[in-house]
Enzyme design. Structure first.
Site, PDB file in Angstrom:
ATOM      1  N   ARG A 107     -20.326  27.380  94.352  1.00 41.77           N
ATOM      2  CA  ARG A 107     -19.180  27.182  93.461  1.00 41.77           C
ATOM      3  C   ARG A 107     -19.670  27.232  92.012  1.00 41.77           C
ATOM      4  NH1 ARG A 107     -16.719  21.791  91.588  1.00 41.77           N
ATOM      5  NH2 ARG A 107     -14.989  22.616  90.400  1.00 41.77           N
ATOM      6  N   HIS A 146     -13.617  25.122  83.692  1.00 40.17           N
ATOM      7  CA  HIS A 146     -14.395  23.883  83.801  1.00 40.17           C
ATOM      8  C   HIS A 146     -14.791  23.477  82.367  1.00 40.17           C
ATOM      9  CE1 HIS A 146     -17.241  21.491  86.655  1.00 40.17           C
ATOM     10  NE2 HIS A 146     -17.366  20.950  85.458  1.00 40.17           N
ATOM     11  N   GLU A 178     -11.130  19.054  87.430  1.00 40.50           N
ATOM     12  CA  GLU A 178     -10.956  17.713  86.862  1.00 40.50           C
ATOM     13  C   GLU A 178     -10.119  17.719  85.569  1.00 40.50           C
ATOM     14  OE1 GLU A 178     -14.715  15.773  86.416  1.00 40.50           O
ATOM     15  OE2 GLU A 178     -15.305  16.092  88.487  1.00 40.50           O
ATOM     16  N   ASN A 187     -13.695  15.772  93.870  1.00 35.66           N
ATOM     17  CA  ASN A 187     -15.024  15.456  93.334  1.00 35.66           C
ATOM     18  C   ASN A 187     -15.203  13.950  93.419  1.00 35.66           C
ATOM     19  OD1 ASN A 187     -15.123  18.139  92.750  1.00 35.66           O
ATOM     20  ND2 ASN A 187     -15.000  17.903  90.530  1.00 35.66           N
ATOM     21  N   TYR A 247     -17.808  10.564  93.484  1.00 39.43           N
ATOM     22  CA  TYR A 247     -19.138  10.044  93.151  1.00 39.43           C
ATOM     23  C   TYR A 247     -19.316   8.561  93.457  1.00 39.43           C
ATOM     24  CZ  TYR A 247     -20.056  14.433  90.838  1.00 39.43           C
ATOM     25  OH  TYR A 247     -20.255  15.770  90.620  1.00 39.43           O
ATOM     26  N   GLU A 254     -17.380  18.426  94.856  1.00 37.77           N
ATOM     27  CA  GLU A 254     -18.561  17.867  94.189  1.00 37.77           C
ATOM     28  C   GLU A 254     -18.866  16.519  94.809  1.00 37.77           C
ATOM     29  OE1 GLU A 254     -18.446  17.439  89.913  1.00 37.77           O
ATOM     30  OE2 GLU A 254     -17.526  19.424  89.666  1.00 37.77           O
TER      31      GLU A 254
HETATM   32  O1  IFM Z   1     -21.405  17.168  85.669  1.00 43.07           O
HETATM   33  C1  IFM Z   1     -20.123  16.751  86.039  1.00 43.07           C
HETATM   34  C2  IFM Z   1     -19.252  17.931  86.387  1.00 43.07           C
HETATM   35  O2  IFM Z   1     -19.185  18.839  85.338  1.00 43.07           O
HETATM   36  C3  IFM Z   1     -17.854  17.474  86.714  1.00 43.07           C
HETATM   37  N1  IFM Z   1     -17.852  16.424  87.703  1.00 43.07           N
HETATM   38  C4  IFM Z   1     -18.772  15.326  87.508  1.00 43.07           C
HETATM   39  C5  IFM Z   1     -20.179  15.837  87.237  1.00 43.07           C
HETATM   40  C6  IFM Z   1     -21.128  14.643  87.036  1.00 43.07           C
HETATM   41  O3  IFM Z   1     -20.712  13.896  85.942  1.00 43.07           O
END
Ligand code: IFM
Length: 453
Positions: free
Chosen positions: A78, A122, A167, A299, A301, A358
């Site tokens: 991606r 992006h 995002e 995405n 985290y 992500e």
């Molecule tokens: O690096 C970023 C990415 O560009 C978008 N999502 C989160 C990642 C980590 O912060």
């Protein structure tokens, strides 16, 4: 008992990057200035004065980089398109050199047996469009459709997997309301308009991609952390509701035909973000935004615990994270949150498919004396999050693939190069690449099509 749990046979195993974070070549071959060029060249905006001028120099080293992806056995990659490489004036005249770069990249990926997934935006907007207001202006949404048409006409015969925006909440809020991302504004009304035009341009772009890329999968990518109120006090619960509305429902509700959530309209009004109400919403907009798509990209985290505190400078509820396991960027490791957000989103909106577009961790582990990068904590993070994906699939969620963030250590926006999310170590002085231990582990995981869970 732990055992090897396999994924569906067609599960898509990938890694992700974005243009500004890896390409470098910021002014090469007719590319114009982006808002991230302007922002990072402005003293004091990015940690250590870092810029994406060179980054991973992927613009020049892409054949070597594809060879590494092939070595890892990636099934998909991606990446995003730098708008100022394609349309230096934001719209109008196409820069053939920019378009040819992505066309060669796509050919190289396909030759290596890797499916390209293209993200059209992006965050590296042409500065010239920002000078007209960026996505706060409807004209930028129109220009995005032009970009979409140019890129999907050129690549649509070979690229069958598209994301419109990455995002949008982060671009709008961090860039236009909180001032920590480009263009660095603190203007809530602009941020609110920006969210609408990002969503609208997504809806307008979907049929354009479908027309130019027969059989393509098209969707949008959202940042979705796992949010919880820090306590069951009414004030913390209220802060949680506010945060979920602003960061998630403001995007998912309109995408799935429910319009903007009324409680968040009220919150934004109280915040002064809607001085003229929803005057930027024109007839037909909400139907366009709700154009059916093939998937939603998530995405994920970390977990965010929401507590009711109003910092003066933001007048927003603050998110407090409490854990003994954090990554270097200060985000809590909370794998179970990934199964929960996948399950909750699917049960709420019933989308045809979900992808983790992500997921990854920032750990700065450097090469050891033996020349290898022993980043056990990243491997452990990935293993536990993939096990969480397994649980979601077992619960019936149509999760079709997983993209690790990121393929490389790269330019982590306002954090510069200090935060390393890569499966591949990059020495930014020499551009040497080393597959970290986590990359070797990921490669074995892909080959097995399973994780210990
Ligand atoms: O690096 C970023 C990415 O560009 C978008 N999502 C989160 C990642 C980590 O912060």
């Amino acid at each position: 008992m732990t055992s090897l749990k396999t994924f569906p046979a067609d599960f898509l195993w990938g890694a992700a990057t974005s243009s500004y974070q890896i390409e470098g070549a910021w002014d090469a071959d007719g590319k114009s200035e982006s808002i991230w060029d302007r922002f990072s060249h402005t003293p004091g905006k990015v940690k250590n004065g870092d810029t994406g001028d060179v980054a991973c120099d992927h613009y020049h080293r892409w054949p070597e980089d594809i060879a590494l992806m092939r070595q890892m056995g990636l099934k998909a990659y991606r990446f995003s398109i730098a708008w100022p490489r394609i349309l230096p004036a934001g719209r109008g005249k196409v820069n053939q050199a920019g378009l040819d770069f992505y066309s060669r990249l796509v050919d190289g990926l396909l030759e290596a047996g890797i499916d390209p997934m293209v993200t059209l935006f992006h965050w590296d907007l042409p500065q010239i469009l920002e000078d007209e207001g960026g996505f706060a202006s409807r004209t930028t949404a129109e220009a995005f459709v032009e970009l979409t048409d140019v890129v999907s006409r050129k690549l649509g015969d070979r690229v069958k997997f598209w994301a419109t925006h990455n995002e949008p909440a982060v671009h709008a809020y961090l860039g236009y309301a909180m001032g920590v991302h480009a263009p660095g504004l603190k203007d809530y009304p602009k941020a609110a308009r920006c969210t609408h035009h990002l969503l609208l341009s997504h809806g307008w772009a979907v049929p354009v991609i479908r027309a130019n890329s027969a059989g393509a999968k098209v969707g949008m990518v959202l940042n979705v952390g796992y949010s919880q109120p820090a306590s069951h006090s009414p004030a913390d619960m209220e802060a949680y509701r506010f945060g979920q509305g602003m960061w998630l429902r403001w995007f998912t509700d309109p995408l799935y035909g429910r319009g903007y959530p009324g409680d968040t309209v009220a919150d934004f009004t109280a915040l002064g973000a809607l001085p003229n109400g929803l005057d930027f919403v024109q007839p037909g907009d909400m139907a366009a935004i709700a154009t059916p798509t093939d998937y939603l990209g998530i995405n994920y985290y970390a977990r965010h615990l929401t507590r009711a505190e109003i910092p003066e400078e933001q007048n927003l509820p603050v998110e407090v994270v409490q854990s003994d396991e954090m990554t270097d960027i200060g985000w809590e490791v909370f794998p179970e949150g990934l199964s929960r957000v996948l399950t909750q989103l699917y049960l709420t909106y019933h989308m045809p498919a979900l992808y983790v577009t992500e997921n990854g961790a920032s750990y700065a582990t450097p090469p050891s004396a033996d020349g290898a990068v022993h980043d056990e904590r990243r491997t452990s993070y990935l293993q536990r999050h993939l096990a969480a994906c397994q649980r979601a699939i077992e619960a019936g969620v149509p999760l079709k693939g997983y993209f690790c963030w990121s393929l490389f250590d790269n330019f982590e926006w306002a954090e510069g190069f200090d935060q390393r999310f890569g499966l591949i170590w990059v020495d930014f002085a020499t551009q040497q690449r080393i597959l970290k231990d986590s990359a070797l582990w990921y490669s074995r995981t892909i080959a097995l099509n399973g994780v210990l869970a």
